[in-house]
Scaffold this active site. Structure first.
Site, PDB file in Angstrom:
ATOM      1  N   ASP A 111      44.843  50.634  38.465  1.00  0.00           N
ATOM      2  CA  ASP A 111      45.173  52.254  38.524  1.00  0.00           C
ATOM      3  C   ASP A 111      46.317  52.793  37.803  1.00  0.00           C
ATOM      4  O   ASP A 111      46.441  54.059  38.072  1.00  0.00           O
ATOM      5  CB  ASP A 111      45.534  51.860  39.777  1.00  0.00           C
ATOM      6  CG  ASP A 111      46.844  51.497  40.025  1.00  0.00           C
ATOM      7  OD1 ASP A 111      47.994  51.099  39.468  1.00  0.00           O
ATOM      8  OD2 ASP A 111      47.688  51.412  41.624  1.00  0.00           O
ATOM      9  N   HIS A 126      43.477  42.068  35.714  1.00  0.00           N
ATOM     10  CA  HIS A 126      42.846  42.563  36.235  1.00  0.00           C
ATOM     11  C   HIS A 126      41.892  43.878  35.573  1.00  0.00           C
ATOM     12  O   HIS A 126      40.612  44.695  36.055  1.00  0.00           O
ATOM     13  CB  HIS A 126      42.479  43.206  37.381  1.00  0.00           C
ATOM     14  CG  HIS A 126      42.718  42.116  37.971  1.00  0.00           C
ATOM     15  ND1 HIS A 126      42.999  41.510  39.912  1.00  0.00           N
ATOM     16  CD2 HIS A 126      42.287  40.587  38.126  1.00  0.00           C
ATOM     17  CE1 HIS A 126      42.983  40.351  39.740  1.00  0.00           C
ATOM     18  NE2 HIS A 126      43.045  39.839  39.117  1.00  0.00           N
ATOM     19  N   CYS A 134      30.332  48.257  27.703  1.00  0.00           N
ATOM     20  CA  CYS A 134      29.496  47.865  28.209  1.00  0.00           C
ATOM     21  C   CYS A 134      28.892  46.851  28.744  1.00  0.00           C
ATOM     22  O   CYS A 134      29.031  45.498  28.622  1.00  0.00           O
ATOM     23  CB  CYS A 134      28.890  47.779  26.638  1.00  0.00           C
ATOM     24  SG  CYS A 134      27.065  47.628  26.961  1.00  0.00           S
ATOM     25  N   CYS A 156      25.275  52.962  27.449  1.00  0.00           N
ATOM     26  CA  CYS A 156      25.664  53.001  26.396  1.00  0.00           C
ATOM     27  C   CYS A 156      25.264  53.401  25.024  1.00  0.00           C
ATOM     28  O   CYS A 156      24.205  53.306  24.721  1.00  0.00           O
ATOM     29  CB  CYS A 156      25.700  51.076  25.897  1.00  0.00           C
ATOM     30  SG  CYS A 156      26.393  50.971  24.271  1.00  0.00           S
TER      31      CYS A 156
HETATM   32  P1  OAD Z   1      45.915  42.591  48.504  1.00  0.00           P
HETATM   33  O1  OAD Z   1      45.537  43.841  48.820  1.00  0.00           O
HETATM   34  O2  OAD Z   1      45.268  40.829  48.575  1.00  0.00           O
HETATM   35  O3  OAD Z   1      47.627  42.191  48.923  1.00  0.00           O
HETATM   36  C1  OAD Z   1      47.989  43.367  48.831  1.00  0.00           C
HETATM   37  C2  OAD Z   1      49.762  42.927  49.759  1.00  0.00           C
HETATM   38  O4  OAD Z   1      50.739  44.081  49.760  1.00  0.00           O
HETATM   39  C3  OAD Z   1      49.553  42.453  50.872  1.00  0.00           C
HETATM   40  O5  OAD Z   1      49.781  41.023  51.428  1.00  0.00           O
HETATM   41  C4  OAD Z   1      50.175  43.767  51.662  1.00  0.00           C
HETATM   42  O6  OAD Z   1      51.392  43.017  52.830  1.00  0.00           O
HETATM   43  C5  OAD Z   1      51.427  44.053  50.723  1.00  0.00           C
HETATM   44  N1  OAD Z   1      51.182  45.589  50.990  1.00  0.00           N
HETATM   45  C6  OAD Z   1      51.009  46.563  51.674  1.00  0.00           C
HETATM   46  N2  OAD Z   1      52.070  47.455  51.431  1.00  0.00           N
HETATM   47  C7  OAD Z   1      53.171  47.241  50.784  1.00  0.00           C
HETATM   48  C8  OAD Z   1      54.467  47.759  50.314  1.00  0.00           C
HETATM   49  N3  OAD Z   1      54.604  49.313  50.356  1.00  0.00           N
HETATM   50  N4  OAD Z   1      54.958  47.495  49.664  1.00  0.00           N
HETATM   51  C9  OAD Z   1      55.152  45.961  49.489  1.00  0.00           C
HETATM   52  N5  OAD Z   1      54.126  45.044  49.864  1.00  0.00           N
HETATM   53  C10 OAD Z   1      52.714  45.758  50.422  1.00  0.00           C
HETATM   54  O7  OAD Z   1      46.295  42.829  46.352  1.00  0.00           O
HETATM   55  P2  OAD Z   1      46.530  41.991  45.710  1.00  0.00           P
HETATM   56  O8  OAD Z   1      46.924  40.425  46.736  1.00  0.00           O
HETATM   57  O9  OAD Z   1      46.906  43.057  44.868  1.00  0.00           O
HETATM   58  O10 OAD Z   1      40.390  42.171  42.169  1.00  0.00           O
HETATM   59  O11 OAD Z   1      44.805  41.540  45.132  1.00  0.00           O
HETATM   60  C11 OAD Z   1      44.279  40.411  44.006  1.00  0.00           C
HETATM   61  C12 OAD Z   1      43.197  41.029  43.574  1.00  0.00           C
HETATM   62  O12 OAD Z   1      42.389  40.906  44.890  1.00  0.00           O
HETATM   63  C13 OAD Z   1      43.117  42.666  43.137  1.00  0.00           C
HETATM   64  O13 OAD Z   1      43.977  42.599  41.873  1.00  0.00           O
HETATM   65  C14 OAD Z   1      41.603  42.274  43.323  1.00  0.00           C
HETATM   66  C15 OAD Z   1      41.282  42.410  44.698  1.00  0.00           C
HETATM   67  O14 OAD Z   1      40.303  41.595  44.854  1.00  0.00           O
HETATM   68  C16 OAD Z   1      40.180  43.060  42.111  1.00  0.00           C
HETATM   69  O15 OAD Z   1      38.970  43.399  42.842  1.00  0.00           O
HETATM   70  C17 OAD Z   1      39.031  41.868  40.711  1.00  0.00           C
END
Ligand code: OAD
Length: 257
Positions: A111, A126, A134, A156
């Site tokens: 983001d 990521h 492309c 492209c």
């Molecule tokens: P997730 O959505 O899997 O996990 C987010 C975590 O943040 C959860 O365990 C929540 O409990 C926690 N959470 C939510 N709100 C919070 C807050 N205010 N403070 C602290 N923790 C909080 O997200 P990621 O672990 O980032 O990849 O997921 C990893 C990857 O999976 C992403 O980068 C994305 C996704 O598929 C791709 O798109 C390739």
């Protein structure tokens, strides 16, 4: 507990104290941006609860329906541009200013909020939502904030293939240089107080979920800040449950002694 962990200066109440020889490796995930109003991927309200990730976030999904994928990522771009970094992002930028080269931030977030908060020693494993590359040739990634109109697929200018968001999708490899940079950081600072801190990540996606073990193997003291229990929570020495916008400033607020 190995030597290095024993030497790390956490006080009795589990306070994270960064000593003069501290080096801090941080891993963030979607939870860190939740308080900026951006949805996470898993958990209640998570994007992958209501959207089929295999159609929206995979090379096969893009090939099958690029317009659908662009609609999804155009909405994400809109939301990211409207969002503002929160106190958690700012606490990480502040601690980077204090630690300099002894700091490295690895984020799974696409983001752009860490950069907007001022983080510079940043590895976006990521990729970037606000970038385009492309799908057919090696035209370099370019910055792109466009939210494309429904049905529009940019092409492209070099090879006329469909352009795609510069994010890493399921089934795609991470840039090996990123993982090497993390490894180098851990090697470089392993003689001092090495700290690994993960925040706002479910510990469900690899290789990010394994960084805690890599850091531990180099003697790091490990901390987790997360709203709910992460899948890999048992691998951390210290776990703080709660919102990163509150807990990161609390944990990182102190100046190195
Ligand atoms: P997730 O959505 O899997 O996990 C987010 C975590 O943040 C959860 O365990 C929540 O409990 C926690 N959470 C939510 N709100 C919070 C807050 N205010 N403070 C602290 N923790 C909080 O997200 P990621 O672990 O980032 O990849 O997921 C990893 C990857 O999976 C992403 O980068 C994305 C996704 O598929 C791709 O798109 C390739």
């Amino acid at each position: 507990m190995d030597d290095c962990v024993a030497r790390a200066t956490s006080s009795a109440d589990g306070e994270l104290e960064l000593g003069p020889d501290a080096a801090l490796l941080v891993l963030t995930g979607a939870g860190v941006s939740a308080e900026s109003g951006l949805p996470t991927y898993r958990g209640s309200g998570g994007l992958w609860r209501s959207h089929a990730f295999e159609r929206l976030a995979s090379p096969e999904g893009f090939q099958a329906d690029p317009a659908l994928v662009w609609r999804f990522y155009s909405e994400r771009r809109d939301a990211a541009l409207k969002a503002r970094p929160n106190a958690g992002h700012r606490a990480l930028a502040d601690v980077e200013r204090r630690l300099g080269e002894r700091f490295l931030l690895v984020t799974q977030n696409v983001d752009g909020l860490h950069r907007r908060a001022g983080s510079e020693r940043l590895i976006e494993i990521h990729g970037r939502l606000l970038g385009t590359r492309c799908s057919g040739c090696n035209r370099p990634e370019s910055p792109d904030e466009t939210a494309y109109a429904e049905g529009e697929v940019p092409r492209c200018e070099q090879c006329d293939s469909a352009l795609r968001p510069a994010v890493v999708w399921f089934g795609e490899a991470l840039d090996p240089a990123h993982l090497e940079a993390v490894d180098d950081f851990l090697d470089r600072w392993r003689g001092g107080q090495l700290v690994f801190l993960a925040a706002g990540t479910s510990g469900a996606v690899w290789p990010a979920a394994g960084l805690v073990d890599l850091a531990r193997s180099r003697g790091a003291e490990t901390w987790l800040v997360n709203a709910e229990r992460a899948d890999n929570a048992g691998r951390f020495h210290h776990v703080r449950r709660g919102p990163s916008g509150t807990l990161l400033p609390e944990l990182l607020g102190r100046r190195p002694s």
